[in-house]
Write a protein that holds these residues in place. Structure first.
Motif, PDB file in Angstrom:
ATOM      1  N   TRP A  38      72.402 -31.783 -55.525  1.00 53.30           N
ATOM      2  CA  TRP A  38      72.866 -33.509 -55.911  1.00 53.30           C
ATOM      3  C   TRP A  38      74.325 -33.099 -55.418  1.00 53.30           C
ATOM      4  O   TRP A  38      75.360 -32.016 -55.996  1.00 53.30           O
ATOM      5  N   SER A  42      73.869 -37.916 -54.609  1.00 46.38           N
ATOM      6  CA  SER A  42      72.982 -37.536 -53.143  1.00 46.38           C
ATOM      7  C   SER A  42      72.255 -36.355 -53.859  1.00 46.38           C
ATOM      8  O   SER A  42      72.636 -35.533 -54.936  1.00 46.38           O
ATOM      9  N   GLY A  44      70.177 -35.404 -48.702  1.00 41.78           N
ATOM     10  CA  GLY A  44      70.653 -36.818 -47.875  1.00 41.78           C
ATOM     11  C   GLY A  44      70.811 -37.432 -49.069  1.00 41.78           C
ATOM     12  O   GLY A  44      71.418 -37.449 -50.049  1.00 41.78           O
ATOM     13  N   TYR A  45      71.448 -38.677 -48.309  1.00 42.77           N
ATOM     14  CA  TYR A  45      72.158 -39.167 -48.993  1.00 42.77           C
ATOM     15  C   TYR A  45      71.854 -40.236 -49.430  1.00 42.77           C
ATOM     16  O   TYR A  45      71.924 -41.580 -48.904  1.00 42.77           O
ATOM     17  N   THR A  46      70.882 -41.017 -51.080  1.00 45.45           N
ATOM     18  CA  THR A  46      70.179 -41.688 -51.272  1.00 45.45           C
ATOM     19  C   THR A  46      70.749 -42.771 -52.017  1.00 45.45           C
ATOM     20  O   THR A  46      70.082 -44.016 -51.714  1.00 45.45           O
ATOM     21  N   ILE A  47      71.444 -42.416 -53.569  1.00 43.45           N
ATOM     22  CA  ILE A  47      71.870 -43.506 -54.064  1.00 43.45           C
ATOM     23  C   ILE A  47      73.280 -44.033 -53.689  1.00 43.45           C
ATOM     24  O   ILE A  47      74.392 -43.817 -54.491  1.00 43.45           O
ATOM     25  N   SER A  48      73.760 -45.466 -53.829  1.00 41.19           N
ATOM     26  CA  SER A  48      74.874 -45.652 -53.375  1.00 41.19           C
ATOM     27  C   SER A  48      75.058 -46.667 -54.901  1.00 41.19           C
ATOM     28  O   SER A  48      74.145 -47.570 -55.192  1.00 41.19           O
ATOM     29  N   VAL A  86      65.649 -44.804 -59.164  1.00 42.18           N
ATOM     30  CA  VAL A  86      64.670 -44.812 -58.160  1.00 42.18           C
ATOM     31  C   VAL A  86      64.237 -42.963 -58.439  1.00 42.18           C
ATOM     32  O   VAL A  86      63.980 -42.326 -59.137  1.00 42.18           O
ATOM     33  N   TYR A 122      78.661 -42.171 -54.275  1.00 39.23           N
ATOM     34  CA  TYR A 122      76.242 -42.249 -53.232  1.00 39.23           C
ATOM     35  C   TYR A 122      76.438 -41.036 -54.272  1.00 39.23           C
ATOM     36  O   TYR A 122      77.259 -40.154 -54.899  1.00 39.23           O
ATOM     37  N   SER A 160      69.152 -28.144 -48.493  1.00 44.04           N
ATOM     38  CA  SER A 160      68.302 -29.247 -48.716  1.00 44.04           C
ATOM     39  C   SER A 160      67.563 -29.822 -50.302  1.00 44.04           C
ATOM     40  O   SER A 160      66.913 -30.130 -50.138  1.00 44.04           O
ATOM     41  N   ILE A 212      62.719 -40.215 -57.691  1.00 43.07           N
ATOM     42  CA  ILE A 212      62.803 -38.656 -56.876  1.00 43.07           C
ATOM     43  C   ILE A 212      61.894 -37.663 -57.249  1.00 43.07           C
ATOM     44  O   ILE A 212      62.215 -36.233 -57.012  1.00 43.07           O
ATOM     45  N   LYS A 215      61.305 -33.845 -55.638  1.00 47.61           N
ATOM     46  CA  LYS A 215      63.315 -33.510 -54.764  1.00 47.61           C
ATOM     47  C   LYS A 215      63.459 -32.449 -55.314  1.00 47.61           C
ATOM     48  O   LYS A 215      63.521 -32.623 -56.880  1.00 47.61           O
TER      49      LYS A 215
END
Length: 582
Positions: free
Chosen positions: A368, A380, A384-388, A426, A378, A365, A428, A431
């Motif tokens: 990176w 991540s 989570g799988y955040t930025i493609s 993005v 990605y 949780s 974050i 996070k």
């Protein structure tokens, strides 16, 4: 030999060794009507036209940068360039110490740089002409009937380097240099005439060495006028039709902040940037440029980590705290990667601290990761799988991936970059990019046979600053080095180029290494690409005329045999030339 056609001699750059005459390739060609008919009709076709009438006019223009000449395009120098091998990217030498006038002069009149001549200071301290003789000395000992003349506006130039000139004149200024050279050409029969102009360097030192500096630009244009008058006097000589002149126009040095650190790009040192031209009315125009930085190959060894359903190769960092980026703070991460996998793969977390690196899943949780997704990947974080990225890396070619973390007030951002382009930024905030697991390279085991990975890793680096977008875009294609931006900000740097063994050494001050286990091997590669390239090497600085190269050509022009024991340090640049025959 009685032929109706001339010969074209092809330009080549040769490392100077035993050769003492032009080693050029001859091919027949029609006579070029554009050339001025300055060579005698009875000119003999011996090697490169060696024989009677060969002379040298050597014009030294102190402190004039090649960049300034390129911008200003002075009229007479432009005329010279039309029939010359020339460069705006010349170098006083290929060293990184502070350059001086004395060192520049010594380079171009002995053929040895300071590592042999010992000259670094303006007073010529350490100069030993017994071990590094000048052109004047070599001509005097080789050509018994020679007449060499040196006319200088800087007395120290003549006093230290022109002791063996037949005639040396110290004059008050550049106008007097021009007048003295014109008088010599009008009345005498010299083998070599040297003109040393210094006013541009004085103007540059006082006002700046740029073409946009009025005093400096005016001084250059004035010297160009003097060169025009000298060329007019040369062509007006009674015996000119029977003579064969090599005209050299060259800066002793450039101007501006001087010197650099080990490994720095000497082409970026303005104090060493020079203009050099080798002119003869029968030479073809040949511009010599510095190498294109995008042409430097990316080459060497890289660690290759593969994954299948049965096993996987992984490199794990010895310190689990490095790569923990937390919830705040500025960082930059850079990595070069190459995928040679035969199939697409998904959920292969190939670099980071968030995943279980022995399998494909098992995300935590916090932390990176960089994770494959089809042909792309990605970035991540925090489970989570955040930025493609949305750009392919599974193409068998090297790519540079990078991201930076930075705060603007209370908001934290991540910006993702690939191959010199910014992909996205993005928010974050909140996070947590810290995880107890250690930073790793290499994907976990594949879930199915067609989901394997074959990844090569090079040049991972972590900085404790957020580089500017401009710095990151400009420098990410290059290899990391201590001369790249912000070497003092490195938290870790792993070139991963050892070529053998199971340890990837950290070259930063932290000295925290990766340990390699599992399905791993070393691979060799060589790639020329617009998106990734190697760093410049010192060999690249030999691609353009340096000060030490000039004596080599002059000796060859005058047909002076050069024994290997002289140990000249320069290269032989040979122009393209068309010789008339009849």
């Amino acid at each position: 030999m009685n032929m109706k056609k001339g010969f074209t001699l092809t330009f080549a750059l040769k490392c100077f060794g035993l050769a003492s005459v032009f080693g050029l390739i001859l091919t027949t060609t029609g006579c070029n009507k554009d050339f001025e008919n300055t060579l005698p009709q009875t000119f003999k076709n011996d090697t490169a036209g060696l024989g009677a009438g060969k002379k040298v006019l050597y014009i030294v223009v102190d402190g004039i940068t090649g960049a300034a000449i390129k911008t200003l395009a002075p009229a007479n120098i432009a005329t010279i360039n039309a029939k010359a091998l020339y460069t705006f990217d010349g170098l006083a030498d290929d060293k990184r110490n502070v350059i001086t006038n004395a060192a520049g002069w010594t380079n171009m009149f002995t053929g040895y740089d300071y590592t042999k001549s010992n000259v670094t200071s303006e007073d010529f301290a350490g100069l030993n002409l017994a071990t590094t003789p000048t052109i004047f000395t070599r001509i005097k000992s080789s050509l018994s009937t020679s007449r060499t003349v040196s006319i200088a506006s800087t007395p120290l130039f003549n006093d230290k380097l022109a002791g063996d000139a037949t005639i040396k004149q110290n004059v008050s200024d550049d106008a007097a240099v021009k007048a003295g050279v014109v008088a010599e050409l009008n009345t005498n029969n010299p083998t070599m005439v040297v003109a040393q102009f210094h006013s541009a360097d004085i103007a540059g030192a006082a006002n700046g060495y740029t073409a946009s500096t009025p005093a400096y630009a005016t001084a250059i244009q004035t010297i160009d006028g003097y060169i025009g008058e000298i060329l007019t006097a040369l062509k007006a000589r009674k015996g000119y039709s029977g003579e064969n002149w090599l005209i050299v126009v060259a800066s002793n040095k450039g101007g501006g902040v001087s010197g650099g650190s080990a490994g720095s790009n000497i082409y970026n040192d303005p104090s060493r940037n020079t203009y050099v031209a080798f002119y003869n009315p029968r030479f073809s125009k040949t511009l010599v440029n510095q190498p294109d930085p995008s042409s430097y190959p990316f080459t060497g060894s890289a660690i290759r980590l593969t994954s299948t359903t049965a096993n996987n190769g992984v490199a794990v960092l010895s310190d689990a705290n490095i790569g923990d980026f937390g919830t705040t703070g500025d960082y930059t991460f850079v990595l070069k990667i190459r995928s040679t996998a035969s199939n697409q793969s998904n959920y292969a977390h190939f670099c980071g601290n968030m995943s279980n690196y022995s399998a494909r899943e098992g995300l935590n949780s916090t932390g990176w990761d960089l994770m494959t997704w089809g042909d792309s990947y990605y970035l991540s974080f925090a489970g989570g799988y955040t930025i493609s990225a949305g750009t392919a890396i599974r193409d068998g070619k090297w790519h540079t991936l990078a991201f930076k973390l930075f705060n603007e007030g209370a908001v934290r951002y991540v910006s993702l970059f690939q191959d010199g382009k910014k992909i996205t930024s993005v928010d974050i905030t909140g996070k947590n990019l810290t995880n107890p697991a250690a930073l790793h390279m290499g994907a976990g085991k594949a879930t199915v046979a067609t989901d394997g990975t074959d990844l090569w890793f090079r040049d991972m680096a972590i900085y404790n600053i957020a580089m500017t977008d401009a710095d990151l875009i400009t420098n990410m294609k290059k290899e990391i080095s201590f001369t790249a931006p912000n070497p003092d900000k490195l938290l870790g740097w792993w070139p991963s180029n050892e070529g053998t063994g199971l340890v990837l050494k950290d070259l930063s001050a932290a000295k925290k290494d990766f340990a390699v286990t599992g399905s791993a091997s070393w691979g060799y590669f060589l790639e020329v690409s617009p998106v990734v390239g190697g760093n410049i090497t010192d060999l690249a600085f030999k691609n353009v005329p340096n000060g030490i190269d000039i004596p080599v050509l002059i000796y060859n022009w005058l047909n002076i045999a050069v024994p290997q024991q002289w140990g000249l340090m320069g290269n032989l640049f040979t122009p393209t030339i068309v010789l008339p025959t009849n």
